[in-house]
Design a protein around this motif. Structure first.
Motif, PDB file in Angstrom:
ATOM      1  N   GLY A  99       0.819  -1.210   0.000  1.00  0.00           N
ATOM      2  CA  GLY A  99       0.000   0.000   0.000  1.00  0.00           C
ATOM      3  C   GLY A  99       0.846   1.252   0.000  1.00  0.00           C
ATOM      4  N   VAL A 100       1.873   1.276   0.848  1.00  0.00           N
ATOM      5  CA  VAL A 100       2.761   2.448   0.922  1.00  0.00           C
ATOM      6  C   VAL A 100       3.529   2.625  -0.380  1.00  0.00           C
ATOM      7  CG1 VAL A 100       4.776   3.422   2.078  1.00  0.00           C
ATOM      8  CG2 VAL A 100       2.968   2.336   3.420  1.00  0.00           C
ATOM      9  N   LEU A 101       4.185   1.549  -0.835  1.00  0.00           N
ATOM     10  CA  LEU A 101       5.078   1.665  -1.988  1.00  0.00           C
ATOM     11  C   LEU A 101       4.314   1.881  -3.292  1.00  0.00           C
ATOM     12  CD1 LEU A 101       7.764  -1.060  -1.225  1.00  0.00           C
ATOM     13  CD2 LEU A 101       7.701   1.335  -0.577  1.00  0.00           C
ATOM     14  N   ARG A 299      -6.812   6.392  -5.115  1.00  0.00           N
ATOM     15  CA  ARG A 299      -7.689   5.252  -4.801  1.00  0.00           C
ATOM     16  C   ARG A 299      -6.948   4.190  -3.988  1.00  0.00           C
ATOM     17  NH1 ARG A 299      -9.782   8.056  -8.646  1.00  0.00           N
ATOM     18  NH2 ARG A 299     -12.044   7.995  -9.017  1.00  0.00           N
ATOM     19  N   ILE A 300      -5.669   4.027  -4.263  1.00  0.00           N
ATOM     20  CA  ILE A 300      -4.854   3.124  -3.445  1.00  0.00           C
ATOM     21  C   ILE A 300      -4.736   3.675  -2.033  1.00  0.00           C
ATOM     22  CG2 ILE A 300      -2.551   2.143  -3.156  1.00  0.00           C
ATOM     23  CD1 ILE A 300      -2.317   2.338  -6.260  1.00  0.00           C
ATOM     24  N   LEU A 301      -4.439   4.969  -1.912  1.00  0.00           N
ATOM     25  CA  LEU A 301      -4.311   5.586  -0.586  1.00  0.00           C
ATOM     26  C   LEU A 301      -5.632   5.525   0.167  1.00  0.00           C
ATOM     27  CD1 LEU A 301      -2.738   7.171   1.520  1.00  0.00           C
ATOM     28  CD2 LEU A 301      -3.307   9.286   0.277  1.00  0.00           C
ATOM     29  N   GLN A 302      -6.738   5.776  -0.519  1.00  0.00           N
ATOM     30  CA  GLN A 302      -8.038   5.735   0.146  1.00  0.00           C
ATOM     31  C   GLN A 302      -8.340   4.342   0.692  1.00  0.00           C
ATOM     32  OE1 GLN A 302     -11.638   5.655  -2.259  1.00  0.00           O
ATOM     33  NE2 GLN A 302     -12.498   7.344  -1.061  1.00  0.00           N
ATOM     34  N   PHE A 304      -6.177   1.983   1.399  1.00  0.00           N
ATOM     35  CA  PHE A 304      -5.198   1.712   2.453  1.00  0.00           C
ATOM     36  C   PHE A 304      -5.605   2.404   3.745  1.00  0.00           C
ATOM     37  CE2 PHE A 304      -0.826   2.610   4.226  1.00  0.00           C
ATOM     38  CZ  PHE A 304      -0.586   1.297   4.612  1.00  0.00           C
ATOM     39  N   ALA A 305      -6.037   3.671   3.628  1.00  0.00           N
ATOM     40  CA  ALA A 305      -6.461   4.415   4.811  1.00  0.00           C
ATOM     41  C   ALA A 305      -7.731   3.834   5.409  1.00  0.00           C
ATOM     42  CB  ALA A 305      -6.675   5.890   4.443  1.00  0.00           C
ATOM     43  N   ARG A 306      -8.642   3.357   4.572  1.00  0.00           N
ATOM     44  CA  ARG A 306      -9.884   2.789   5.074  1.00  0.00           C
ATOM     45  C   ARG A 306      -9.625   1.536   5.906  1.00  0.00           C
ATOM     46  NH1 ARG A 306     -12.254   1.943   0.480  1.00  0.00           N
ATOM     47  NH2 ARG A 306     -13.286   3.955   0.369  1.00  0.00           N
ATOM     48  N   ASP A 307      -8.598   0.774   5.553  1.00  0.00           N
ATOM     49  CA  ASP A 307      -8.261  -0.431   6.309  1.00  0.00           C
ATOM     50  C   ASP A 307      -7.604  -0.126   7.648  1.00  0.00           C
ATOM     51  OD1 ASP A 307      -9.297  -2.187   4.493  1.00  0.00           O
ATOM     52  OD2 ASP A 307      -7.406  -2.606   3.487  1.00  0.00           O
ATOM     53  N   GLU A 308      -7.204   1.145   7.863  1.00  0.00           N
ATOM     54  CA  GLU A 308      -6.624   1.589   9.137  1.00  0.00           C
ATOM     55  C   GLU A 308      -5.387   0.781   9.527  1.00  0.00           C
ATOM     56  OE1 GLU A 308      -9.417   2.160  12.327  1.00  0.00           O
ATOM     57  OE2 GLU A 308     -11.032   2.656  10.946  1.00  0.00           O
ATOM     58  N   VAL A 309      -4.580   0.436   8.533  1.00  0.00           N
ATOM     59  CA  VAL A 309      -3.298  -0.192   8.842  1.00  0.00           C
ATOM     60  C   VAL A 309      -2.453   0.787   9.652  1.00  0.00           C
ATOM     61  CG1 VAL A 309      -1.206  -1.209   7.868  1.00  0.00           C
ATOM     62  CG2 VAL A 309      -3.423  -1.611   6.773  1.00  0.00           C
ATOM     63  N   PHE A 310      -2.449   2.042   9.222  1.00  0.00           N
ATOM     64  CA  PHE A 310      -1.844   3.135   9.979  1.00  0.00           C
ATOM     65  C   PHE A 310      -2.965   4.118  10.317  1.00  0.00           C
ATOM     66  CE2 PHE A 310       1.881   2.031   7.122  1.00  0.00           C
ATOM     67  CZ  PHE A 310       2.500   1.236   8.086  1.00  0.00           C
ATOM     68  N   PRO A 311      -3.405   4.159  11.569  1.00  0.00           N
ATOM     69  CA  PRO A 311      -4.562   4.999  11.916  1.00  0.00           C
ATOM     70  C   PRO A 311      -4.395   6.462  11.543  1.00  0.00           C
ATOM     71  CG  PRO A 311      -4.037   3.480  13.697  1.00  0.00           C
ATOM     72  CD  PRO A 311      -2.918   3.355  12.697  1.00  0.00           C
ATOM     73  N   LEU A 313      -3.487   7.702   8.931  1.00  0.00           N
ATOM     74  CA  LEU A 313      -3.861   7.957   7.544  1.00  0.00           C
ATOM     75  C   LEU A 313      -5.377   7.953   7.337  1.00  0.00           C
ATOM     76  CD1 LEU A 313      -1.249   5.847   5.527  1.00  0.00           C
ATOM     77  CD2 LEU A 313      -1.374   8.337   5.685  1.00  0.00           C
ATOM     78  N   LYS A 314      -6.144   7.759   8.428  1.00  0.00           N
ATOM     79  CA  LYS A 314      -7.592   7.610   8.293  1.00  0.00           C
ATOM     80  C   LYS A 314      -8.235   8.840   7.657  1.00  0.00           C
ATOM     81  CE  LYS A 314     -11.669   6.191  10.915  1.00  0.00           C
ATOM     82  NZ  LYS A 314     -12.210   5.835  12.258  1.00  0.00           N
ATOM     83  N   PHE A 315      -7.597  10.007   7.782  1.00  0.00           N
ATOM     84  CA  PHE A 315      -8.110  11.245   7.190  1.00  0.00           C
ATOM     85  C   PHE A 315      -8.356  11.089   5.689  1.00  0.00           C
ATOM     86  CE2 PHE A 315      -7.121  15.232   4.958  1.00  0.00           C
ATOM     87  CZ  PHE A 315      -8.068  16.072   5.504  1.00  0.00           C
TER      88      PHE A 315
END
Length: 747
Positions: A99-101, A299-302, A304-311, A313-315
């Protein structure tokens, strides 16, 4: 321990195969390398080697596309493209790293394409060179505005770009047809490598041109039917662009000498009938790639953020507007791209971006390989043209290409993804979605039993862990054989026996029975374990086995009984059923009246063995009465059919309705169940007011019938036994099934 969630995704605008997948994939693949560098590939490598470069590159992306198609049709695909698919298969650690890369690679790629567009403008209009940074920023802003307005608008823009690209290619083909020379073609068949160049350096130059296969998958959250559109659109783009590159190589070899092909980056423009269209094509290719990356990155960031792997990024998980666009993530992607535009020279980081893409493709192949090789029952892709060997070959190919392009940057990229993986694992972030980690641990039970114990349970990883019980010695092997068929190599089978008496008096006897069971297992070539307990009462023995047998994920979730032969045994049998219901264990009662006959006189031991293992002729009938027992019945029918002996037996899902008006609705319901479960069935609806008689008559010629039941209440054991006997009647083989849950048809 923080947990990554599997939040549901709201339904946004939906696109079809052509607009949502084929167009962005094609535009990304037919990029600047085709216009500005492909002549150099043909000039140096020669036609034969150039064709080999194209075919080898397309082979790797085709293998990855097959893996993508398989895994995309095995799960309900939401937004996030490759990130979503990899995370749901390989787990939160690999998913988080990807997700990050993958997001960073897509966002920075926007800047690369924008700068490429600017360089093409400056090459066409040299007087604009002093304003290149301003032009690049303006173009980046224009790309951002198109995407910020919405995917629908961007898709429309891409249609126009695709038209320009098509006209530019037509211009070249017409010019090449006029100038084509067989003499030049013959001279350009062999290589003309410059100093320091060779086949592999030319391959490395060309390969990034074919890495646009994820452009459509990145739009997964905006597709009307991702499971249909991703395979069709991606593979169609691979085929079409392959034909274009192959014909382009032949024509280039026949229109210009190798020196000009190598030295003139704009040779395609010089050959074209209308050179201005080639210039427009170069602009269109770079602009379309920038648009594709700007659509994919947020869309990848969204996701990834929705899954809350890193809280934190939830914004960026928020959606905006009626079309539910990821506008916050789009703004952030624009900021990253603009920062890179202002830096100007991206040559230093361009190789590692390519490596990030290649790691993504490699892990996608690896995910499909593991999904297949671990034999997870939930792996039932509707795309049938992918084998685990092809996925493994694709993963190895991606790694080889990474090392071929630049071994140092390949190692750096692997180290970066390894560091992110280690960080997520160190933070003990759990993924609240089904993935392959439980399945892999199951297959490697002795090596990974502790890890399996720690895995968060998900219905996707449900497997039949069957405890087959007999009250006396295993003189009837059919129960064991059906136990093996029902696990179908995907679960664990234990043959269990209760020895009546006191354990102090019968310890040696218990060991003899266990040894006899192991001998029986070896003789019948079963993949099973043996378990024997000593108890004064059968119900106590059943309770001990169910509660204590097994470790972690290997504890039995299903108990297999032989159906009682007489009403006199119904009291103890009913008590055992109630006990198992309270212990939340599924129950299978096998009533196999047609197969209990003794072997025919004169049959050898091998002939008797073969006869036992022959599947009966007929259908596998699942009598549907609802989800309570129906899900388990469908899964068991599917597992039964997976055995080589049962593959010719069609699964029928049947239901009795009181009137003809209900037929259409029930047929639709059964077809929806089949589609959701990805199990091929024949729906049958029978109109009748006598369900019991209908079941007996309709399944009279079936190989086996599956019927649901509930454990009898205390005092109703005899009536329950007689009622089920009347229901089964003269049916030769019946599995009565009571489900305790834990599985899901659509997982």
């Amino acid at each position: 321990m923080p947990a990554a969630t599997d939040a549901s995704e709201p339904k946004g605008p939906s696109f079809g195969t052509f607009g949502g997948v084929f167009t962005p994939c094609t535009l990304t693949i037919l990029g600047v390398i085709m216009f500005l560098r492909f002549g150099q590939v043909v000039g140096q490598a020669g036609l034969w080697a150039a064709l080999a470069v194209v075919l080898a590159s397309k082979a790797i992306t085709t293998l990855t596309s097959l893996s993508l198609s398989a895994i995309a049709t095995n799960t309900r695909v939401r937004g996030g493209g490759a990130y979503y698919l990899i995370s749901r298969s390989l787990g939160v650690e690999f998913g988080g790293a990807i997700g990050v890369l993958f997001f960073l690679a897509q966002a920075i790629s926007v800047a690369m394409y924008v700068i490429g567009f600017t360089e093409a403008v400056v090459a066409t209009y040299p007087t604009l060179a002093p304003h290149s940074v301003t032009i690049a920023s303006f173009v980046n802003m224009a790309v951002f505005v198109c995407v910020y307005i919405g995917a629908g608008w961007t898709i429309k823009v891409q249609y126009g770009i695709l038209a320009v690209l098509g006209l530019s290619m037509l211009s070249f083909y017409l010019g090449a047809a006029t100038d084509f020379s067989t003499t030049l073609l013959a001279d350009n068949l062999s290589p003309h490598y410059r100093e320091g160049q060779g086949f592999f350096t030319v391959f490395a130059l060309f390969f990034p041109a074919v890495t646009g296969i994820m452009a459509g998958a990145n739009m997964s959250g905006d597709l009307r039917d991702p499971a249909r559109s991703i395979p069709r659109g991606t593979l169609a783009a691979v085929v079409v662009t392959s034909l274009i590159y192959l014909t382009l190589a032949v024509l280039l070899a026949g229109v210009r000498p190798h020196e000009e092909l190598i030295d003139n980056n704009m040779v395609i423009r010089d050959v074209a009938v209308w050179p201005l269209l080639i210039t427009a094509g170069v602009f269109a290719a770079t602009l379309s790639s920038a648009l594709g990356s700007m659509m994919g990155a947020p869309r990848i960031l969204q996701a990834f953020a929705r899954d809350e792997v890193f809280p934190w990024l939830k914004f960026f998980a928020a959606v905006s507007g009626p079309s539910r666009e990821p506008r916050r993530a789009t703004v952030f992607s624009f900021v990253i791209a603009e920062a890179c535009v202002l830096l100007g020279d991206l040559n230093a980081i361009a190789p590692i971006i390519t490596m990030f893409f290649m790691i993504t493709y490699g892990l996608l192949n690896l995910a499909t390989f593991y999904e297949s090789i671990t034999r997870n029952p939930s792996y039932r892709p509707t795309f049938r043209y992918c084998h685990w060997s092809l996925s493994l070959l694709g993963a190895v190919g991606c790694l080889a290409v990474m090392l071929l392009i630049n071994w140092l940057w390949a190692l750096v990229a692997i180290a970066v993804i390894g560091a992110i993986y280690a960080y997520i694992r160190f933070m003990e972030i759990e993924g609240r979605w089904g993935d392959l980690r439980g399945g892999v641990a199951f297959e490697r039970a002795r090596q990974a039993l502790l890890r399996l114990e720690e895995e968060a349970y998900h219905p996707k990883n449900w497997r039949p862990v069957v405890l087959a019980l007999a009250s006396s010695a295993w003189s009837r092997p059919l129960l064991a054989i059906y136990g093996q068929w029902l696990t179908a190599g995907h679960g664990v089978l234990t043959l269990a026996q209760v020895v009546r008496g006191d354990v102090e008096d019968h310890a040696e006897r218990r060991q003899r029975y266990e040894n006899a069971l192991k001998t029986f297992i070896a003789k019948e070539e079963l993949r099973a374990f043996a378990a024997v307990v000593v108890e004064n009462h059968l119900s106590d023995g059943v309770e001990s086995l169910v509660q204590c047998h097994g470790i972690g994920g290997f504890k039995p979730n299903t108990v297999l009984f032989g159906w009682p032969k007489s009403e006199s045994a119904s009291l103890a049998f009913g008590a055992s059923l109630r006990l198992l219901s309270r212990l939340r264990r599924s129950v299978i009662c096998a009533r196999l009246t047609a197969d209990n006959a003794p072997p025919e006189p004169g049959m050898s031991e091998q002939q008797t063995h073969d006869a036992l293992w022959d599947a009966p002729v007929g259908t596998i009938d699942v009598w549907w009465r609802g989800m309570q027992n129906g899900e388990l019945m469908m899964l068991l029918a599917h597992l039964l059919q997976r055995n080589p002996e049962w593959r010719r037996n069609q699964i029928r899902v049947l239901r009795v309705v009181p009137n003809a008006e209900a037929i259409s609705d029930v047929l639709d319901h059964i077809n929806e169940l089949a589609a959701a479960s990805r199990i091929r069935v024949e729906p049958v609806v029978v109109v009748s007011n006598d369900a019991m008689r209908t079941i007996r008559e309709t399944s009279a010629a079936a190989a086996i019938a599956l019927l649901g039941f509930e454990a009898p209440v205390e005092g109703d054991e005899a009536a329950f036994y007689l009622r089920m006997e009347h229901l089964a009647g003269g049916l030769p083989r019946v599995l009565f099934i009571a489900s305790a849950g834990g599985m899901a048809l659509d997982s």
